[in-house]
Design a protein around this motif. Structure first.
Motif, PDB file in Angstrom:
ATOM      1  N   THR A   8      -3.354   0.745  -3.648  1.00 48.76           N
ATOM      2  CA  THR A   8      -2.923  -0.641  -3.476  1.00 48.76           C
ATOM      3  C   THR A   8      -2.073  -1.038  -4.686  1.00 48.76           C
ATOM      4  O   THR A   8      -2.609  -1.323  -5.754  1.00 48.76           O
ATOM      5  CB  THR A   8      -4.128  -1.586  -3.336  1.00 48.76           C
ATOM      6  N   VAL A  68       0.845  -1.196   0.000  1.00 44.64           N
ATOM      7  CA  VAL A  68       0.000   0.000   0.000  1.00 44.64           C
ATOM      8  C   VAL A  68       0.876   1.239   0.000  1.00 44.64           C
ATOM      9  O   VAL A  68       1.780   1.372   0.841  1.00 44.64           O
ATOM     10  CB  VAL A  68      -0.930   0.023   1.231  1.00 44.64           C
ATOM     11  N   ASN A 128      -2.264  -6.428  -4.343  1.00 40.88           N
ATOM     12  CA  ASN A 128      -3.272  -6.911  -3.411  1.00 40.88           C
ATOM     13  C   ASN A 128      -3.781  -8.266  -3.892  1.00 40.88           C
ATOM     14  O   ASN A 128      -4.476  -8.351  -4.907  1.00 40.88           O
ATOM     15  CB  ASN A 128      -4.436  -5.918  -3.312  1.00 40.88           C
TER      16      ASN A 128
END
Length: 354
Positions: free
Chosen positions: A254, A226, A257
């Motif tokens: 992100t 992140v 992810n």
């Protein structure tokens, strides 16, 4: 449909040779779920929070809010579970006052101060193996010094030492964090804070390419990555005195992810000083504004010119809507449930379970 006799025999042989649990049926694997951050805008793009029994990276430039996000992660989960315990490996100074301002209970945070890379990594591995804490935060990787570098003079090169140790760390810690997927062992979440560096000599049409210290191998080991950045400042008017800077708009992206689709972006307002025009105080994230924006995004809050509607509620203008959401806890809960229902089903399930 049951396994064949040959498959059962193979499992028995391998488990006897290499230890129980070496081979397991996929249906017995457990999803340890996510650890919610307490920041709605971040939880929604993560898929419910940071993954338990995995390692994630929080990246950003200086002053972007990386450490603040981790303090909020701790305070939110301590509020939900008073026994929630975190291990903070402080390669840089641990700011107890900032943590307390955001709501973290220092009695449930264990701090290990060291800038020795080998020591920091071994402490993290030991903590993951012991399952004595719920969260491990390493703040931050660039402040760690490998022993091989510490032993060299200032004019001696020591490139790649840290990257090799980082790769070794993930190869070793993976066994300890991943082994809880088949039983009810206490889950642990790992967070490593990192910083952007300009890639010297690189070129990109979007500007100077960026990279993070620690080598490229680590990027494959992280379950989620992140980026935290400052999108804008929050200034408040002081009649006759100009403006006071009381907060900042945090932007989250992100980069990676594995829970839901990556490359999602969201924003939230964070206050490091009290706001005189609202009830927001130093250490607060503006949950009311988050709910307002996400309710508009999912068409839960409908707009008719200057009017806003939600159920039996109607407001004229943005400011009355925000004021109502911030002040009415029941309205907050209604909007939150509606937003979660409209979000990715996995995100809703994760946050409801938390």
């Amino acid at each position: 449909m049951a396994l064949t006799d040959e498959a059962v025999a193979l499992m028995a042989k391998i488990n006897k040779q290499y230890g129980a649990g070496s081979l397991v049926v996929a249906s017995s694997l457990k999803n340890s779920g996510q650890l919610p951050t307490g920041i709605l805008s971040l939880d929604l793009i993560l898929g419910g929070g940071f993954p338990r029994n995995q390692w994630s990276e929080v990246i950003g430039m200086e002053g972007s809010g990386k450490t603040t996000v981790c303090h909020k992660l701790i305070s939110h989960n301590q509020a939900a579970n008073p026994d929630f315990t975190a291990l903070w490996i402080a390669a840089e100074a641990y700011d107890r006052d900032q943590a307390a301002m955001i709501g973290a209970n220092p009695d449930q945070v264990i701090v290990h101060a060291t800038n020795r890379m080998e020591e920091a990594f071994q402490v993290a591995i030991d903590a993951a193996e012991a399952r004595a804490v719920d969260l491990i935060v390493l703040d931050s990787y660039p402040a760690l010094v490998p022993d091989g570098e510490a032993e060299k003079d200032m004019d001696e090169a020591s490139m790649t030492l840290g990257a090799r140790l980082m790769g070794k760390f993930f190869r070793k810690v993976g066994k300890e964090t991943g082994r809880a997927t088949t039983d009810d062992t206490r889950p642990v979440t790992g967070i490593i804070i990192n910083q952007w560096r300009e890639k010297i000599g690189g070129f990109s049409p979007q500007g100077t390419p960026k990279t993070t210290p620690g080598g490229l191998a680590k990027n494959f080991a992280y379950y989620s990555r992140v980026e935290v950045s400052r999108a804008d400042w929050i200034d408040e008017a002081r009649p006759g005195k100009g403006k006071a800077r009381i907060g900042q708009v945090m932007r989250f992206r992100t980069i990676k992810n594995k829970q839901i689709a990556g490359q999602k972006v969201s924003e939230t307002d964070y206050y490091f000083e009290d706001a005189k025009t609202t009830a927001l105080r130093a250490g607060d994230f503006d949950i009311g504004k988050d709910l307002y924006l996400w309710a508009l995004f999912y068409d839960i809050l409908t707009r008719r010119g200057s009017y806003f509607d939600f159920g039996s509620h109607t407001w004229k203008g943005k400011d009355p809507v925000l004021a109502a959401i911030r002040e009415d806890l029941d309205l907050q809960e209604e909007l939150k449930q509606a937003v979660l229902t409209a979000a990715d089903p996995r995100t809703h399930q994760a946050l409801e379970a938390a």
